[in-house]
Structures are given as C-alpha cells and as structure tokens.
Scaffold this active site. Sequence first.
Site, mmCIF file in Angstrom:
data_model
loop_
_atom_site.group_PDB
_atom_site.id
_atom_site.type_symbol
_atom_site.label_atom_id
_atom_site.label_comp_id
_atom_site.label_asym_id
_atom_site.label_seq_id
_atom_site.Cartn_x
_atom_site.Cartn_y
_atom_site.Cartn_z
ATOM 1 N N SER A 64 31.716 51.270 39.240
ATOM 2 C CA SER A 64 31.766 51.398 37.608
ATOM 3 C C SER A 64 32.206 52.714 37.217
ATOM 4 C CB SER A 64 30.268 51.321 37.001
ATOM 5 O OG SER A 64 29.740 50.148 36.969
ATOM 6 N N LYS A 67 35.628 52.139 35.175
ATOM 7 C CA LYS A 67 35.253 51.741 33.555
ATOM 8 C C LYS A 67 35.776 52.859 32.769
ATOM 9 C CE LYS A 67 31.623 48.393 34.146
ATOM 10 N NZ LYS A 67 30.948 48.150 35.656
ATOM 11 N N TYR A 189 38.897 42.753 37.184
ATOM 12 C CA TYR A 189 37.714 43.592 37.089
ATOM 13 C C TYR A 189 37.159 43.769 38.509
ATOM 14 C CZ TYR A 189 32.633 44.973 36.436
ATOM 15 O OH TYR A 189 31.414 45.672 36.681
ATOM 16 N N TYR A 240 24.115 54.217 32.170
ATOM 17 C CA TYR A 240 23.097 53.147 31.802
ATOM 18 C C TYR A 240 21.727 53.375 31.089
ATOM 19 C CZ TYR A 240 26.048 52.040 35.925
ATOM 20 O OH TYR A 240 27.190 51.932 36.635
ATOM 21 N N VAL A 258 27.679 51.991 41.406
ATOM 22 C CA VAL A 258 26.773 51.697 42.277
ATOM 23 C C VAL A 258 27.249 52.160 43.927
ATOM 24 C CG1 VAL A 258 25.470 50.140 41.011
ATOM 25 C CG2 VAL A 258 27.495 49.409 42.217
HETATM 26 N N1 GLN Z 1 31.316 46.090 40.441
HETATM 27 C C1 GLN Z 1 29.920 46.169 40.146
HETATM 28 C C2 GLN Z 1 29.383 45.230 39.261
HETATM 29 O O1 GLN Z 1 29.976 44.564 38.509
HETATM 30 C C3 GLN Z 1 29.871 47.421 39.259
HETATM 31 C C4 GLN Z 1 28.592 47.876 38.940
HETATM 32 C C5 GLN Z 1 28.067 49.369 38.800
HETATM 33 O O2 GLN Z 1 28.771 50.213 39.375
HETATM 34 N N2 GLN Z 1 27.165 49.622 38.133
HETATM 35 O O3 GLN Z 1 28.312 44.656 39.373
#
Ligand code: GLN
Length: 304
Positions: A64, A67, A189, A240, A258
């Site tokens: 993430s 992003k 993505y 988050y 993650v």
């Molecule tokens: N690629 C992961 C997902 O879409 C990214 C989530 C994350 O890093 N929080 O679930």
Amino acid sequence: MHDFQAILDEVMAAVRPVVGQGRVANYIPALASVDPSRFGMALATVDGDVFGVGDWRMPFSVQSISKVFALALTLSRDGDAIWRRVGKEPSGNPFNSLVQLEYEQGVPRNPFINAGALVMTDRLLSLTGDSRGAVRDFLRAESGNPAVDFDAVVAASEAEHGHRNAALAHFMKSYGNIENPVPLVLEHYFWQCSLSMSCADLARACGFLARHGRTAGGTRLLSRSQAKQVNAVMLTCGTYDAAGEFAYRVGLPCKSGVGGGIIAVIPNRCGLCVWGPGLDSHGNSVAGVEALDRFTTLTGLSVF
Ligand code: GLN
C-alpha cells in the site's frame, strides 16, 4: 544538527525486542514466506545524504505504500478534479472494508484505503495509458535506483486471491466511479502493490514530499500546497484505522503497507522508511511503529 546514524543505531537497539512480533501478512500467499526477523530503517535528507541500519538495503514488497505515489502522480496531472471521486477523511475501517462504500454510494473515504487506490489507479490509467508504468518509472527516478521493479510472483498471487479488491472495484463501477474495465484496473493496482524496493529506495523516493513537491532532479511535481495536502492525508489516513494512534505516537505523515514497510516524511528535513514484516491487527508493522515512535521521541522531530 542531529547525528542521524547514531540515532538510527540507537533506535534499532531499542526495537530489537519487538522485531519478529506480529503476524506476517498471509492473505497474499506470496508474502507469507518473508522472514519475520528482518528489520531495516533508512533516512534520506533533502540534501541527498542517506543513513541506514539493519536490512535497509534489502528489497521488500511495497504494497500500500505505492498508494502515495499513485495519488501524487494523479494530483500532478489532474489537480483537484480527483477529489470529486474520492474523499479525504479517515475511514475508521480496515483497509479492505466493503461496508462503508455502500453507505457512501461508491465514493471511497480516502485514496489510501484499497477502494480509494483503485479509483486513483483507474484515473492514472486514463491519464497516462499505463498507471503501473508511470508509478514504477517515477519510483526509479526518485529513488535513483533503475533496478526498482515489479515482483511478478507477488502480483500473480494478489490477482489469484484478490476477490475483495475485485468486489470493491465492481461495486464502484456499478456507481460509475471506475472509468476503465475492472480487470484492467485490478491488474495495474496489483502490479503497483508488487513493486519491490528497499528502505533506502523508499526513503529517497518520498523525498519530494519533504521538499514541498520538488523531485530529486529539482523539477516541480506538485505545488507546495498539493505536497502539503498529500502529507495531510498521509497523517490522517495513511495507517488505516490506526491513524489516530500514529499521530499520537509518531506525529508524522506516514504510509504503511502489508509488506511491513512504513514511509514517513519530515517536511524540510528528510524521508524515512522502516521495514519489519510482522504486522499488528490493523496491518501496520509492529517494529515499524515502535521504531518511528522512538525516532521522533529521541530527535524531537515532528510536525507538531
Ligand atoms: N495489495 C494489498 C491489497 O490490496 C495492499 C494492502 C495493504 O498494503 N494494506 O490487499
């Protein structure tokens, strides 16, 4: 002046007891094999000096954290128009939650939860024709590492197990908030999330946010005001449903993934990246939160 190398050494010694704690993400099977005892941290100053400790040169899955770069590239091309399709409020929900989207008619709370990042990817795809390529090329340039690349195994694993992301994208498409075909948006993505980078790469790559929107090469990607906006959204939404806890303990704009990485920005000073694969229940690195907390406590550096 701070002796950043000595501070990073002290931070690493202090967090050693928690390294290995938490759970490595396993809902993407290709991430489950990462060694939980890894730990690295890097700091890149706005003047180009880089300091690091532990596994700071070892690539990991950015997930993430990508992003942030998708948002910055979209904002740089589209300006404020993107805020009609995605909000800038903390979600208070897990990053892959579906429930809020239905209440809010397919408009994601912010660009740093999965639904919001899917909208960003969709828009960047329309604007560039190649969202994942735009993100990768930007990261190569800003990190100064031309070897930055996707991990095809991680991308395939995400695609195979990406039912929630597919559900989010289809749901938003039903509200007209996705322009391109859903499978294409999901593909870009997943590839963006699969990018493999080290703490050193990422600390350098987020430097444009510490330089108020100026890239490593000195050109302007974002206006000063837009860079401030991205930092603000990182502070309030980048971790988050733990963003309040992060603001309280760390006091910096942060974005986690993650894969166990967290980037942080100290405006005017430096970009930071910490990596420890064991995650807490919110999906944030246990050792990473601890390390950033120690770092800002030791140095007194914070946006507050
Ligand atoms: N690629 C992961 C997902 O879409 C990214 C989530 C994350 O890093 N929080 O679930």
